[in-house]
Design a protein around this motif. Sequence first.
Motif, PDB file in Angstrom:
ATOM      1  N   ALA A  86       0.835  -1.202   0.000  1.00 18.35           N
ATOM      2  CA  ALA A  86       0.000   0.000   0.000  1.00 18.35           C
ATOM      3  C   ALA A  86       0.869   1.251   0.000  1.00 18.35           C
ATOM      4  CB  ALA A  86      -0.943  -0.004   1.202  1.00 18.35           C
ATOM      5  N   ALA A  87       2.007   1.225   0.697  1.00 18.76           N
ATOM      6  CA  ALA A  87       2.901   2.389   0.728  1.00 18.76           C
ATOM      7  C   ALA A  87       3.445   2.665  -0.682  1.00 18.76           C
ATOM      8  CB  ALA A  87       4.047   2.153   1.702  1.00 18.76           C
ATOM      9  N   ARG A  88       3.817   1.603  -1.395  1.00 14.06           N
ATOM     10  CA  ARG A  88       4.303   1.794  -2.775  1.00 14.06           C
ATOM     11  C   ARG A  88       3.195   2.337  -3.667  1.00 14.06           C
ATOM     12  NH1 ARG A  88       6.953  -3.948  -3.788  1.00 14.06           N
ATOM     13  NH2 ARG A  88       4.813  -4.355  -3.282  1.00 14.06           N
ATOM     14  N   LEU A  89       1.960   1.898  -3.420  1.00 15.61           N
ATOM     15  CA  LEU A  89       0.825   2.388  -4.202  1.00 15.61           C
ATOM     16  C   LEU A  89       0.607   3.879  -3.943  1.00 15.61           C
ATOM     17  CD1 LEU A  89      -1.508   1.794  -6.136  1.00 15.61           C
ATOM     18  CD2 LEU A  89      -2.895   1.200  -4.139  1.00 15.61           C
TER      19      LEU A  89
ATOM     20  N   VAL B 231       1.463   6.296 -13.473  1.00 19.17           N
ATOM     21  CA  VAL B 231       0.360   5.401 -13.837  1.00 19.17           C
ATOM     22  C   VAL B 231       0.859   3.982 -14.102  1.00 19.17           C
ATOM     23  CG1 VAL B 231      -1.480   4.991 -15.530  1.00 19.17           C
ATOM     24  CG2 VAL B 231      -0.999   7.310 -14.747  1.00 19.17           C
ATOM     25  N   ALA B 232       1.987   3.860 -14.763  1.00 17.94           N
ATOM     26  CA  ALA B 232       2.524   2.533 -15.077  1.00 17.94           C
ATOM     27  C   ALA B 232       2.853   1.756 -13.804  1.00 17.94           C
ATOM     28  CB  ALA B 232       3.765   2.658 -15.957  1.00 17.94           C
ATOM     29  N   ALA B 233       3.427   2.442 -12.814  1.00 15.39           N
ATOM     30  CA  ALA B 233       3.763   1.774 -11.550  1.00 15.39           C
ATOM     31  C   ALA B 233       2.497   1.343 -10.821  1.00 15.39           C
ATOM     32  CB  ALA B 233       4.597   2.690 -10.669  1.00 15.39           C
TER      33      ALA B 233
ATOM     34  N   LEU C  28       1.659  -2.526 -10.031  1.00 15.36           N
ATOM     35  CA  LEU C  28       1.470  -2.963  -8.648  1.00 15.36           C
ATOM     36  C   LEU C  28       0.128  -3.668  -8.468  1.00 15.36           C
ATOM     37  CD1 LEU C  28       2.629  -3.032  -5.795  1.00 15.36           C
ATOM     38  CD2 LEU C  28       1.609  -0.801  -5.402  1.00 15.36           C
ATOM     39  N   VAL C  29      -0.924  -3.082  -9.025  1.00 15.58           N
ATOM     40  CA  VAL C  29      -2.248  -3.696  -8.904  1.00 15.58           C
ATOM     41  C   VAL C  29      -2.293  -5.023  -9.667  1.00 15.58           C
ATOM     42  CG1 VAL C  29      -4.700  -3.428  -9.448  1.00 15.58           C
ATOM     43  CG2 VAL C  29      -3.427  -1.511  -8.464  1.00 15.58           C
TER      44      VAL C  29
END
Length: 174
Positions: A102-105, A114-116, A120-121
């Motif tokens: 969640a922190a990376r999100l 947007v790509a990251a 991640l999702v």
Amino acid sequence: MMATEELDDELPTEEVDAAKSRAATLLLAFRHGNQLAFDHELDRLLAEHAEREVTTLLVWIAAESVRKAYAPEIGDRVLRALARRAPTDTGAVAVDEEMAGAARLVEAVGDGDVAAVRALVAGTADTTYLLGGLLQAVAMMLPLLPEGEAEEIAAELRRRHHGRRNQVPEARQP
């Protein structure tokens, strides 16, 4: 035509749908690793003494799943293997916390990457845990907002939600 008789401890027909819903809620929480929802629903069932009804329906759902997924002789082997390796602590929901950041999100959203966010999702098998972490992050940020901002955001979300629901699509011109 075969006549059936309701047994004393049998679930009345009118309560079957409600019990199916409860069983499905419990299974969804377990499947998606939502320990809080699982514990809440389980506590509710135990408080209402619905253990027998829900256990029966969970077993029925599992039996139907095995029946549809496997040939009879293979289904029995799968069930025997599951029985042999059953965990000693069955109260915990399996969650892959390492995969859900969640922190990376939050950082990726903050950076506008947007790509990251998509990666991640897409790379998180348990998105319920990821979204739960995001919700926790939002709750931690709310007290940091200037006075009145949280209310404005909530009002805008309500307008968007109600606006979509109550919008009448415009007729297309030929």
